[in-house]
Design an enzyme around this catalytic site. Structure first.
Site, PDB file in Angstrom:
ATOM      1  N   LYS A 164      16.645 -47.700  24.295  1.00  0.00           N
ATOM      2  CA  LYS A 164      17.520 -47.851  25.344  1.00  0.00           C
ATOM      3  C   LYS A 164      19.487 -47.661  25.110  1.00  0.00           C
ATOM      4  O   LYS A 164      18.974 -48.993  24.507  1.00  0.00           O
ATOM      5  CB  LYS A 164      17.252 -48.897  26.229  1.00  0.00           C
ATOM      6  CG  LYS A 164      18.062 -48.333  28.009  1.00  0.00           C
ATOM      7  CD  LYS A 164      17.371 -49.191  28.662  1.00  0.00           C
ATOM      8  CE  LYS A 164      18.004 -49.015  30.191  1.00  0.00           C
ATOM      9  NZ  LYS A 164      17.039 -49.884  31.484  1.00  0.00           N
ATOM     10  N   GLU A 205       5.016 -53.765  42.705  1.00  0.00           N
ATOM     11  CA  GLU A 205       5.476 -54.165  44.176  1.00  0.00           C
ATOM     12  C   GLU A 205       4.067 -54.949  45.134  1.00  0.00           C
ATOM     13  O   GLU A 205       3.842 -55.821  45.657  1.00  0.00           O
ATOM     14  CB  GLU A 205       6.507 -53.324  45.670  1.00  0.00           C
ATOM     15  CG  GLU A 205       7.500 -53.141  44.480  1.00  0.00           C
ATOM     16  CD  GLU A 205       7.284 -52.179  43.611  1.00  0.00           C
ATOM     17  OE1 GLU A 205       8.907 -52.108  42.808  1.00  0.00           O
ATOM     18  OE2 GLU A 205       6.577 -51.051  43.441  1.00  0.00           O
ATOM     19  N   ARG A 251       6.613 -50.039  49.529  1.00  0.00           N
ATOM     20  CA  ARG A 251       5.647 -49.742  48.455  1.00  0.00           C
ATOM     21  C   ARG A 251       4.723 -50.842  49.078  1.00  0.00           C
ATOM     22  O   ARG A 251       3.622 -50.299  48.153  1.00  0.00           O
ATOM     23  CB  ARG A 251       6.018 -49.557  47.970  1.00  0.00           C
ATOM     24  CG  ARG A 251       7.437 -48.598  47.496  1.00  0.00           C
ATOM     25  CD  ARG A 251       7.655 -48.740  45.572  1.00  0.00           C
ATOM     26  NE  ARG A 251       7.056 -48.493  45.091  1.00  0.00           N
ATOM     27  CZ  ARG A 251       7.362 -47.440  43.846  1.00  0.00           C
ATOM     28  NH1 ARG A 251       7.854 -46.465  44.453  1.00  0.00           N
ATOM     29  NH2 ARG A 251       6.246 -47.405  42.531  1.00  0.00           N
TER      30      ARG A 251
END
Length: 638
Positions: A288, A377, A405
């Site tokens: 990244k 979540e 969610r």
């Protein structure tokens, strides 16, 4: 200032232009694409590290695939900047995340190359599998379906559900696992350790290249090719990797790991995989922030750094002559630690957003009492419920948009059992440049209908601290929502006190028109009343603090005194705070002219928060105009 693309990139207005280049030119294209992203984000801001990490993969995919006919789905979309630039949006890329400009995420109505709209994690495999199943049903055997998903998003349960289905679907699906050990913060959990085992197994990596060459030439084996290679590949992996069956146990053909920054090899691999039918997964190892040293070194900071000097790496910061109010998230983080020091039962939970929610403050000071559970979540909520059954007091911090969610878990696992879990909903209201996938527009409406759940919102930092303290004392589910960004109190470390359940407060006693606000948006009402006072108008202002339970004594006072009432919320109008007030008014036999201000029943796009508030008429001027429209004084002057 428009950023000029490099020589080759300037010629690419669609993937068809990319395909005209020789394979030997793809390294240069990748370099130019990476530089174009660096140049643009440094000047205009936006997400950064994720897109740099998949530059070569993006180029290879569009070089090999026949997009948009072939379906390419990006998970979340933080990494899709290169994709946007190569698919006709290069010259408009400077408008990325700007009001009325390009979306920061793939969006179906923006481009035919955006096969699926994304913004939340772990959705790509399900969507691409649905597309693959549709193609199979329609008899289109040659169409390719590719889901690009990061190892962070792979921790989401939905990704595993989709892989479980994909393994028995016999659909033409390629899952590309972009493995960089990061989401926004460093990834956690057993999956991270498993992927590390694969990528660091020297024995396996020495052998897998030979296996790959055989797979790339499988046609030489004739009709028995698949059986021979499957047995050979499986035997070697089983021998060399004791945990190698994670993906293959789901009946997904596993290939890799491969270097995600070797564009030439990626092209060869993707071409080979097009000829291998069925569900399969390609494991790409990337970095990244690749190509920008500072972003490679501190990947969390450079996930979305804002504007910066690309030469020095100095991130632009506003300078102020006076003390500034803190971000709400930081008030939450520090206050939680204060509360936890006095109450050993308090625990902290966040699903992969420790820095975004400031839960990292508690994780640093009390590592045994704060949990990052990964992008999960649903698990975060039920895990919190489990803690609560054992006498602990979990503070579960989830962005409002991501709480959507975990709705079933809030109802089934917390509220039906009346467990004392405190839900702290960050980024409530408009999320700004992240746009509609991230707006926290619905929590007031979808929470206030759940039994046992307290629904509250502070108007400022002091109120946030007081509500957190009050929630820590409450024996049941409690939610507190607050916006992204700064509050209004530079001196915010006030002594905490308990707010009685369902008690609002009077901000300004006025005449003729009453303004009822919930949450931070009430500060706009304060600004509006100051403007109106100069015009001879004096509306009353009440900060309700709670949507559930409502302050009934305060509402009796309001509707007994005022026949014109304005409700203000930075949430959806349908079913929200204003609806709750109207329902109460009718149930209690009052009649008044009520004007509700909030987010209308439509998708509001991205932009600065004040721009979106203005669009919805809930900015100070919008409130002023509404009061004027109801005032008999103004009407008599017309």
């Amino acid at each position: 200032m428009l950023i000029k693309p490099g020589k080759l990139l300037a010629q690419i207005n669609s993937p068809s232009d990319l395909k005209k280049l020789g394979k030997h030119q793809l390294v240069q294209v990748s370099d130019e694409l990476r530089q174009f992203i660096i140049d643009n984000v440094s000047v205009y801001g936006g997400h950064f590290g994720a897109s740099l990490g998949v530059v070569e993969l993006t180029v290879a995919l569009h070089y090999v695939l026949n997009t948009p006919e072939d379906q390419l789905v990006w998970d979340v979309g933080h990494q899709a900047y290169g994709h946007k630039i190569l698919t006709g949006r290069r010259d408009n890329f400077h408008t990325n995340r700007i009001y009325q400009g390009l979306s920061g995420f793939p969006k179906r109505k923006e481009s035919e190359f955006d096969a699926f709209g994304v913004g939340h994690s772990s959705t790509s495999i399900s969507a691409a599998l649905g597309m693959a199943a549709a193609s199979k049903y329609k008899g289109d055997a040659l169409k390719q379906h590719v889901a690009v998903i990061g190892d962070g998003s792979m921790t989401g349960g939905m990704a595993f559900e989709a892989m479980n289905h994909a393994g028995v679907s016999d659909s033409n699906l390629l899952i590309i696992l972009n493995d960089n050990c990061m989401s926004i913060d460093p990834n956690v959990g057993a999956l991270k350790d498993y992927l590390t085992d694969i990528t660091t197994s020297h024995t396996y990596n020495r052998v897998k290249d030979d296996i790959w060459k055989m797979l790339g030439k499988f046609s030489k084996f004739g009709s028995s090719a698949q059986e021979i290679i499957s047995k050979l590949e499986g035997a070697i992996k089983s021998t060399l990797l004791k945990q190698s069956n994670l993906f293959e146990s789901l009946n997904l053909r596993y290939f890799g790991p491969v270097d995600g920054h070797d564009v030439d090899h990626l092209v060869e691999v993707l071409r080979d995989l097009k000829d291998i039918p069925g569900p399969k997964i390609l494991h790409c190892v990337t970095v990244k922030g690749k190509g920008y040293a500072l972003a490679e070194k501190d990947q969390t900071l450079w996930h979305a750094p804002g504007k910066f000097d690309k030469i020095t790496g100095v991130i632009a910061k506003k300078t102020y002559s006076t003390p500034q109010a803190p971000k709400y998230q930081d008030v939450f983080g520090h206050t939680l630690v204060e509360l936890a020091k006095d109450n050993e039962k308090i625990m902290g939970i966040t699903p992969a957003m420790p820095s975004g929610s400031s839960m990292n403050i508690m994780m640093k000071e009390m590592p045994n009492r704060a949990f990052d559970v990964g992008i999960a979540e649903q698990h975060a909520v039920t895990f919190s419920a489990g803690l609560a059954t054992q006498g602990l007091k979990p503070f579960c911090n989830i962005y409002s948009t991501f709480m959507q969610r975990a709705y079933d878990q809030v109802i089934h696992d917390v509220c039906l059992q009346n467990l004392p879990v405190v839900f702290c909903l960050d980024r409530a209201g408009f999320a700004g440049a992240d746009g509609p996938t991230h707006h926290g527009a619905y929590d007031l409406a979808f929470f206030r209908c759940i039994p046992n759940l307290v629904v509250s919102a502070p108007m400022d930092e002091e109120e946030l601290r007081n509500l957190m303290f009050s929630a820590s004392l409450h024996e049941g589910p409690y939610s507190i929502r607050y916006p992204r960004g700064q509050g209004v109190m530079p001196e915010w470390r006030t002594p905490m006190r308990e707010i009685p359940l369902g008690q609002g407060r009077i901000i300004n006693e006025g005449e003729e028109v009453a303004i009822l606000s919930i949450g931070h948006i009430g500060n706009y009402a304060v600004e509006a009343t100051a403007i109106l006072e100069k015009e001879g108008l004096n509306p009353a202002h009440y900060d309700m603090r709670f949507v559930k339970p409502l302050d009934e004594s305060l509402l009796h006072e309001v509707f007994s005194k005022f026949k014109k009432v304005i409700t203000i919320e930075d949430g959806c109008l349908i079913g929200g705070f204003g609806s709750a007030v109207l329902e109460w008014m009718v149930d209690n036999g009052y009649q008044a002219q009520v004007k509700r201000l909030g987010i209308p029943d439509e998708v509001i796009e991205h932009g600065e928060q004040i721009e979106l508030h203005r669009e919805c008429g809930i900015d100070p001027e919008g409130i002023v105009q509404t009061v004027r429209s109801l005032s008999t004084i103004v009407s008599s002057l017309k």
